[in-house]
Write an enzyme that holds these catalytic residues in place. Structure first.
Site, mmCIF file in Angstrom:
data_model
loop_
_atom_site.group_PDB
_atom_site.id
_atom_site.type_symbol
_atom_site.label_atom_id
_atom_site.label_comp_id
_atom_site.label_asym_id
_atom_site.label_seq_id
_atom_site.Cartn_x
_atom_site.Cartn_y
_atom_site.Cartn_z
ATOM 1 N N ARG A 11 109.387 65.155 34.186
ATOM 2 C CA ARG A 11 109.839 63.908 34.789
ATOM 3 C C ARG A 11 111.191 63.994 35.475
ATOM 4 O O ARG A 11 111.381 63.538 36.595
ATOM 5 C CB ARG A 11 109.982 62.815 33.714
ATOM 6 C CG ARG A 11 108.768 62.026 33.472
ATOM 7 C CD ARG A 11 108.781 61.589 32.030
ATOM 8 N NE ARG A 11 108.652 62.774 31.202
ATOM 9 C CZ ARG A 11 107.491 63.291 30.846
ATOM 10 N NH1 ARG A 11 106.386 62.723 31.189
ATOM 11 N NH2 ARG A 11 107.439 64.401 30.120
ATOM 12 N N ARG A 62 120.287 71.055 34.637
ATOM 13 C CA ARG A 62 119.889 70.921 33.220
ATOM 14 C C ARG A 62 120.152 72.246 32.550
ATOM 15 O O ARG A 62 119.633 73.277 32.960
ATOM 16 C CB ARG A 62 118.414 70.543 33.090
ATOM 17 C CG ARG A 62 117.935 70.650 31.654
ATOM 18 C CD ARG A 62 116.585 70.054 31.422
ATOM 19 N NE ARG A 62 116.618 68.612 31.495
ATOM 20 C CZ ARG A 62 115.611 67.825 31.107
ATOM 21 N NH1 ARG A 62 114.501 68.364 30.636
ATOM 22 N NH2 ARG A 62 115.713 66.520 31.198
#
Ligand code: NCD
Length: 271
Positions: A11, A62
């Protein structure tokens, strides 16, 4: 926009990329940076960011670093000209998830002030609850229930933050006891991959039974209640719940796209 992901994601990465394309931008993506970037050749995060920041206008990062909790800040320090967006940092923070969670609460319930919210599941190793607590601390009369076995309870730095912001909270092991008292139930999955000794010390099957949202339990929640989950889900929400009006998690995931568009647009307006 470059997306540089050292940890798995569906996502977050795809919604960031879709958001950028929808705004008319383009994307360069490294989805398994641990293996496919020069990190595999021993390059430091600092050097990677230093170089990447000359190629793109914004970097979405990330990172999976477990001991170091400030990788996004470290990256921001060496990024020469471009902003770094933290798209999840180890077990520490996931700020854009918190923004879309907050937006979802507002859309679903109209008000954030005064909400009673239960965070359920693995509150120790999950990062989304930690980030959302920071944002909830900015609102008034919020009441939080941390629902987890002792081994997976929320860590004391978050409780200290809530104390400083006069947010009321309680810790409990029982979801059944409090479900009729809350407006929002925020479910989370067990973060097995983050547990140092694996699942030792945690009774997984008991955990899965006690911290699982079922149709029976939803019936004890207010008809106007809201069930959230950052996703991915394992077994902590029965799929039969998906069709119930309180199930907001797929709308929540969709909101990620709009919130990330807004975030990118805000960043470019100021850069
Ligand atoms: C969360 C994450 O990465 O922390 N996922 C997400 O971004 N929606 C939650 C999780 O992995 O359990």
């Amino acid at each position: 926009m470059a997306t540089l992901f050292y940890e798995p994601s569906t996502r977050t990465r795809v919604s960031f990329e879709s958001a950028m394309y929808r705004l008319g931008g383009t994307v360069i993506s490294t989805e398994n940076a641990r293996e496919f970037s020069s990190a595999a050749k021993g390059e430091t995060l600092e050097d990677t960011i230093h170089v990447m920041s000359a190629y793109v206008d914004v970097i979405v990062l990330r990172h999976d670093e477990r001991r170091e909790t400030h990788t996004a800040a470290r990256a921001a320090e060496v990024s020469r000209h471009v902003p770094i967006i933290n798209a999840g940092c180890g077990r520490s923070q996931h700020p854009t998830q918190a923004l879309l969670d907050l937006y979802t609460i507002r859309r679903e319930r109209k008000e954030i002030d005064g909400i009673r919210i239960a965070f359920v599941g693995d509150l120790k190793y999950g990062r989304t609850v930690r980030s959302l607590c920071y944002l909830l601390g900015k609102f008034s009369s919020v009441q939080i229930y941390f629902v987890a076995p002792t081994a997976l309870q929320i860590e004391s730095d978050i409780l200290a933050y809530l104390d400083r912001h006069a947010v009321r909270y309680t810790q409990t092991e029982s979801l059944k006891k409090i479900i009729s008292e809350v407006d929002v139930v925020y479910m989370t999955r067990i973060q097995k991959e983050r547990m140092p000794g694996g699942m030792s010390g945690i009774d997984q099957s008991r955990m899965e039974q006690s911290y699982r949202m079922t149709v029976t339990l939803v019936k004890q929640l207010s008809a106007y209640g809201t069930i959230m989950h950052p996703l991915p889900r394992n077994s902590e929400i029965d799929t039969l719940v998906d069709a119930m009006p309180q199930a907001a998690y797929f709308r929540q995931a969709e909101n990620g796209l709009y919130v990330r568009m807004a975030l990118l647009e805000t960043i470019f307006a100021h850069h």
